[in-house]
Design a protein around this motif. Structure first.
Motif, PDB file in Angstrom:
ATOM      1  N   LYS A   1       0.812  -1.227   0.000  1.00 27.61           N
ATOM      2  CA  LYS A   1       0.000   0.000   0.000  1.00 27.61           C
ATOM      3  C   LYS A   1       0.847   1.281   0.000  1.00 27.61           C
ATOM      4  CE  LYS A   1      -3.871   2.251   2.244  1.00 27.61           C
ATOM      5  NZ  LYS A   1      -4.861   2.216   3.310  1.00 27.61           N
ATOM      6  N   PRO A   2       1.826   1.405   0.901  1.00 24.00           N
ATOM      7  CA  PRO A   2       2.609   2.654   0.852  1.00 24.00           C
ATOM      8  C   PRO A   2       3.277   2.879  -0.500  1.00 24.00           C
ATOM      9  CG  PRO A   2       3.293   1.268   2.719  1.00 24.00           C
ATOM     10  CD  PRO A   2       2.222   0.529   2.014  1.00 24.00           C
ATOM     11  N   HIS A   3       3.710   1.780  -1.132  1.00 23.65           N
ATOM     12  CA  HIS A   3       4.385   1.960  -2.426  1.00 23.65           C
ATOM     13  C   HIS A   3       3.401   2.212  -3.557  1.00 23.65           C
ATOM     14  CE1 HIS A   3       7.846   0.443  -0.240  1.00 23.65           C
ATOM     15  NE2 HIS A   3       8.578   0.986  -1.192  1.00 23.65           N
ATOM     16  N   ALA A   4       2.351   1.400  -3.600  1.00 25.57           N
ATOM     17  CA  ALA A   4       1.431   1.498  -4.736  1.00 25.57           C
ATOM     18  C   ALA A   4       0.574   2.750  -4.641  1.00 25.57           C
ATOM     19  CB  ALA A   4       0.538   0.259  -4.769  1.00 25.57           C
ATOM     20  N   ILE A   5       0.243   3.174  -3.414  1.00 23.31           N
ATOM     21  CA  ILE A   5      -0.688   4.308  -3.278  1.00 23.31           C
ATOM     22  C   ILE A   5       0.020   5.578  -2.799  1.00 23.31           C
ATOM     23  CG2 ILE A   5      -2.835   5.111  -2.228  1.00 23.31           C
ATOM     24  CD1 ILE A   5      -3.840   2.239  -2.313  1.00 23.31           C
ATOM     25  N   PHE A   6       0.612   5.544  -1.597  1.00 24.69           N
ATOM     26  CA  PHE A   6       1.212   6.795  -1.073  1.00 24.69           C
ATOM     27  C   PHE A   6       2.250   7.335  -2.063  1.00 24.69           C
ATOM     28  CE2 PHE A   6       1.120   5.111   3.647  1.00 24.69           C
ATOM     29  CZ  PHE A   6      -0.223   4.844   3.529  1.00 24.69           C
ATOM     30  N   TRP A   7       3.166   6.434  -2.434  1.00 22.44           N
ATOM     31  CA  TRP A   7       4.332   6.873  -3.226  1.00 22.44           C
ATOM     32  C   TRP A   7       3.913   7.371  -4.612  1.00 22.44           C
ATOM     33  CZ3 TRP A   7       8.529   9.229  -3.248  1.00 22.44           C
ATOM     34  CH2 TRP A   7       9.609   8.981  -4.078  1.00 22.44           C
ATOM     35  N   ALA A   8       3.023   6.630  -5.242  1.00 22.20           N
ATOM     36  CA  ALA A   8       2.586   7.047  -6.582  1.00 22.20           C
ATOM     37  C   ALA A   8       1.923   8.436  -6.496  1.00 22.20           C
ATOM     38  CB  ALA A   8       1.618   6.012  -7.151  1.00 22.20           C
ATOM     39  N   CYS A   9       1.080   8.661  -5.474  1.00 19.13           N
ATOM     40  CA  CYS A   9       0.395   9.957  -5.343  1.00 19.13           C
ATOM     41  C   CYS A   9       1.384  11.061  -4.986  1.00 19.13           C
ATOM     42  CB  CYS A   9      -0.705   9.889  -4.284  1.00 19.13           C
ATOM     43  SG  CYS A   9      -2.041   8.786  -4.745  1.00 19.13           S
ATOM     44  N   MET A  10       2.375  10.736  -4.167  1.00 14.73           N
ATOM     45  CA  MET A  10       3.387  11.742  -3.811  1.00 14.73           C
ATOM     46  C   MET A  10       4.141  12.209  -5.061  1.00 14.73           C
ATOM     47  SD  MET A  10       4.916   9.888  -0.396  1.00 14.73           S
ATOM     48  CE  MET A  10       6.437  10.832  -0.272  1.00 14.73           C
ATOM     49  N   LEU A  11       4.509  11.245  -5.890  1.00 15.59           N
ATOM     50  CA  LEU A  11       5.257  11.600  -7.114  1.00 15.59           C
ATOM     51  C   LEU A  11       4.395  12.449  -8.044  1.00 15.59           C
ATOM     52  CD1 LEU A  11       7.008   8.167  -7.751  1.00 15.59           C
ATOM     53  CD2 LEU A  11       8.165  10.330  -7.244  1.00 15.59           C
ATOM     54  N   LYS A  12       3.132  12.057  -8.140  1.00 11.34           N
ATOM     55  CA  LYS A  12       2.223  12.785  -9.027  1.00 11.34           C
ATOM     56  C   LYS A  12       2.074  14.224  -8.532  1.00 11.34           C
ATOM     57  CE  LYS A  12      -0.727  13.103 -12.363  1.00 11.34           C
ATOM     58  NZ  LYS A  12      -0.153  13.235 -13.713  1.00 11.34           N
ATOM     59  N   SER A  13       1.909  14.365  -7.204  1.00  9.68           N
ATOM     60  CA  SER A  13       1.738  15.699  -6.654  1.00  9.68           C
ATOM     61  C   SER A  13       2.978  16.555  -6.918  1.00  9.68           C
ATOM     62  CB  SER A  13       1.472  15.586  -5.149  1.00  9.68           C
ATOM     63  OG  SER A  13       1.633  16.829  -4.538  1.00  9.68           O
ATOM     64  N   ALA A  14       4.152  15.945  -6.793  1.00 14.96           N
ATOM     65  CA  ALA A  14       5.394  16.706  -7.005  1.00 14.96           C
ATOM     66  C   ALA A  14       5.733  16.834  -8.492  1.00 14.96           C
ATOM     67  CB  ALA A  14       6.534  16.023  -6.264  1.00 14.96           C
TER      68      ALA A  14
END
Ligand code: MSP
Length: 667
Positions: free
Chosen positions: A264-277
């Motif tokens: 979950k942290p990789h598939a969801i948190f990380w993907a969204c963090m990259l998109k936001s940045a």
């Protein structure tokens, strides 16, 4: 030149490295080496995750200040890498200044964009996971699904990342990129998490009053950053941050390797963090299963944690790495046991590969004084072999690329076994006797050239031993000279006239296996064991295993005792009621090699004899014959007993998955 970037998770420093950590790191190393063999430039990131409550608590338990504690364990994770044969490009410590700067820049960027806000939140906080859980996510009894403890309800003001804003984008991204998360089962799992309701915003701060061991938020020094938001950024800080040259070079080809626990942290948190940045999203999230020990989760309290260095010391690095890649099917869980490891070692490495090398080198020494002979004309056997070899290399490469490591090795072993058979069919000793020297030269050259190619492929899995194998063949390994794809078709790079080794003993057989009491201690994982220069000849130390005195083995069967059982698949030819006993049936069973056994078995109340004719069963064939109510029985049929739905004791006959040759040996 193509580039390949891969990360392992950065490991928590609350405990020393164990089998699970070693596996991910070894797998990542193998994958990078495979890409190097294909001529790519690779970057492998690993490191230590050092912030958060969990680490503070672990340090307190050891009565050490956090800094000293994290320094020690981080060093253990760093030191183990060369011993595992892992050649990483970077080792990130989240407590380093370089990493801190990267996290703060990223936080500021996302904050300036308006994707971070301040709010009040109440939730169930699990200290083990370092995160809040919603009611829905907890188990029915209110416990955390990972740690099975009741989280504490905490309500406080915090900063939140607007993750919910990216939910629709993420679903679309996963749907449009079918191999973004692989294997498929994990992709489906993430899609179902995303489709099961609204994604909540992510709480990304912890008040300093509660936790000070973390990275301060650049926009509010009363708070530190949530450990996951900090840790995931190690994948970028390892490259010198977003502005680093390595970032430009590698980030577009980024892939991550993790186990299912941190999907979950990789598939969801990380993907969204990259998109936001507004940074490129990684290409693949590769998710593997869990190593269990005798089908049970490894845990300190059960005392079954496997210490990787103990395994390497006893069985050798090549055997350990080969076993891990061969035994686990990527994506699924696998069970670790010494018996399985030794069985792979004996069957695949000693019998198949080691034997091939020692036979061929010895023949070349005997017939050509260890000088490489010339190949003249291909016969039918060589043509057949060429097509099998091509398939085998092609399959190895395709499977490895697609993370099917076990299948890749299986494909390579088809060739290893075919070469052993080729020796028997071509019979070099007959050619020598008949003085058919050109033909003899062709056979020996053919064998050695394929052995060279096999060694090259194996460099991804067992680098040191593969280099040793190549040097036995008179070849000095140079990664810059390898073109693995070209090796599928090409033939003949061994230099005629070169000097080869006269003999070798790469993987001595291990005869006796005893369950190992080292499974149960992690005390030595970070400190004992081989030196950084683990040599392939470590494999040879294993002979000593036999003579070791091992504790707590009373409840185990000695493997050599199991080997005494001659278990075979038998086909029932005749079945009838015993003339003098209601409970007994008399069988005629084909147990192979034209041998038919008469067996009497006490299973009459469970089966109608007519239904059993033609069925295959498991037969224990080396019991002494004995008479049962006047009829001789020459063996025993194996059954499984269980209670059916009506709680009645019933029997089932053991059999093979498909109809196979009578007499097939069970081992
Ligand atoms: N610190 C986080 C990861 C942050 S990444 C930005 C973390 N650390 S961990 O020390 O718990 O490591 C978890 C990882 O270790 C798993 O994802 C896996 O790679 C490896 N393994 C730990 N136990 C394992 C098994 N029993 N089997 C296979 N691998 C497992 O989570």
């Amino acid at each position: 030149m193509k580039n390949f970037y891969l990360s392992t998770p950065i490991y928590y420093v609350n405990a020393k490295p164990h089998l699970g950590h070693a596996y991910t790191s070894i797998l990542a190393d193998s994958l990078c080496r495979f890409h190097q063999l294909k001529g790519e430039k690779t970057f492998l990131v690993t490191g230590s995750d050092e912030h958060g409550d969990k680490i503070v608590k672990a340090a307190e338990k050891e009565k050490l200040d956090v800094k000293t504690f994290t320094d020690n364990i981080s060093q253990a994770f760093k030191d183990i890498l060369p011993k595992l044969g892992v050649n990483n490009s970077a080792f990130v410590r989240t407590s380093s200044e370089k990493h801190k700067k990267c996290v703060q820049e990223f936080l500021q960027k996302v904050y300036d964009k308006g994707d971070i806000y301040f709010g009040e939140y109440g939730g169930h906080y699990c200290y083990g996971c370092e995160r809040f859980y919603t009611e829905k996510e907890l188990l029915a009894d209110g416990t955390c699904p990972q740690h099975l403890v009741k989280p504490e309800y905490i309500s406080e003001k915090n900063y939140f990342f607007k993750m919910s804003k990216y939910q629709d984008w993420l679903v679309k991204h996963i749907e449009e990129n079918p191999d973004f998360i692989r294997p498929e089962r994990y992709r489906n799992e993430v899609l179902s998490m995303l489709n099961s309701g609204d994604l909540e915003d992510l709480c990304i701060s912890r008040p300093k009053s509660r936790l000070s061991w973390g990275i301060e938020l650049p926009f509010d020094n009363n708070y530190v950053c949530y450990v996951w938001f900090d840790a995931l950024l190690s994948y970028i800080s390892a490259l010198g941050g977003e502005k680093g040259q390595a970032f430009n070079e590698f980030w577009n080809n980024a892939e991550h390797l993790v186990a299912k626990d941190i999907l979950k942290p990789h598939a969801i948190f990380w993907a969204c963090m990259l998109k936001s940045a507004e940074l490129p999203i990684y290409k693949h999230l590769n998710v593997h299963g869990y190593w269990l020990v005798r089908d049970t989760k490894m845990s300190k309290s059960l005392g079954n944690v496997v210490a990787p260095l103990d395994m390497i010391d006893k069985y050798g690095l090549a055997t350990f790495r080969y076993f891990l890649l061969r035994e686990m099917h990527f994506g699924s869980d696998a069970s670790f046991s010494i018996e399985a490891l030794v069985s792979r070692r004996n069957a695949d490495l000693a019998n198949d590969l080691g034997n091939l090398f020692s036979r061929v080198l010895a023949m070349n020494a005997k017939y050509f004084g260890s000088v490489l002979p010339q190949k003249v004309v291909d016969g039918e056997l060589e043509l057949e072999l060429a097509s099998l070899a091509k398939n085998s290399f092609q399959n190895f490469q395709t499977m490895f690329e697609n993370l099917r490591f076990s299948n890749a090795l299986e494909a390579l072993w088809e060739l290893v076994r075919a070469l052993n058979k080729y020796i028997d069919s071509a019979a070099p000793w007959v050619l020598h006797k008949a003085q058919e020297i050109p033909r003899l030269g062709t056979v020996i050259y053919t064998l050695l050239e394929y052995m060279r190619k096999i060694s090259l492929h194996l460099w991804a899995v067992m680098p040191e031993t593969a280099e040793e194998m190549l040097s036995l063949l008179g070849v000095k390994f140079d990664i810059n000279q390898v073109n693995l794809e070209a090796e599928i078709e090409s033939f003949g790079s061994l230099q005629v006239g070169s000097h080869l080794a006269a003999n070798c003993n790469l993987f001595p057989r291990i005869d006796v296996v005893k369950p190992d009491n080292s499974i149960g201690s992690i005390g030595s994982t970070g400190s004992t064991g081989s030196t950084g220069k683990t040599k392939a000849n470590k494999e040879k130390k294993v002979a000593n295993v036999q003579s070791e005195t091992l504790k707590s083995t009373e409840s185990y069967l000695d493997f050599s005792d199991f080997q005494k059982l001659d278990l075979r698949i038998g086909t029932i030819l005749e079945a009838e009621q015993h003339p003098n006993a209601d409970k007994l049936l008399c069988f005629k069973i084909d147990v192979g090699e034209e041998s038919t056994r008469q067996i009497v078995s006490g299973i009459a109340e469970f089966f109608n004899p007519k239904d059993l004719v033609g069925k295959q069963v498991v037969v224990l064939t080396n019991l002494p014959p004995r008479k049962l109510r006047g009829v001789e029985s020459q063996g025993m049929i194996l059954t499984a007993a269980y209670s059916n739905n009506e709680n009645k004791e019933v029997l089932s006959l053991l059999t093979a998955m498909e109809h196979i040759k009578s007499g097939a040996k069970i081992s």
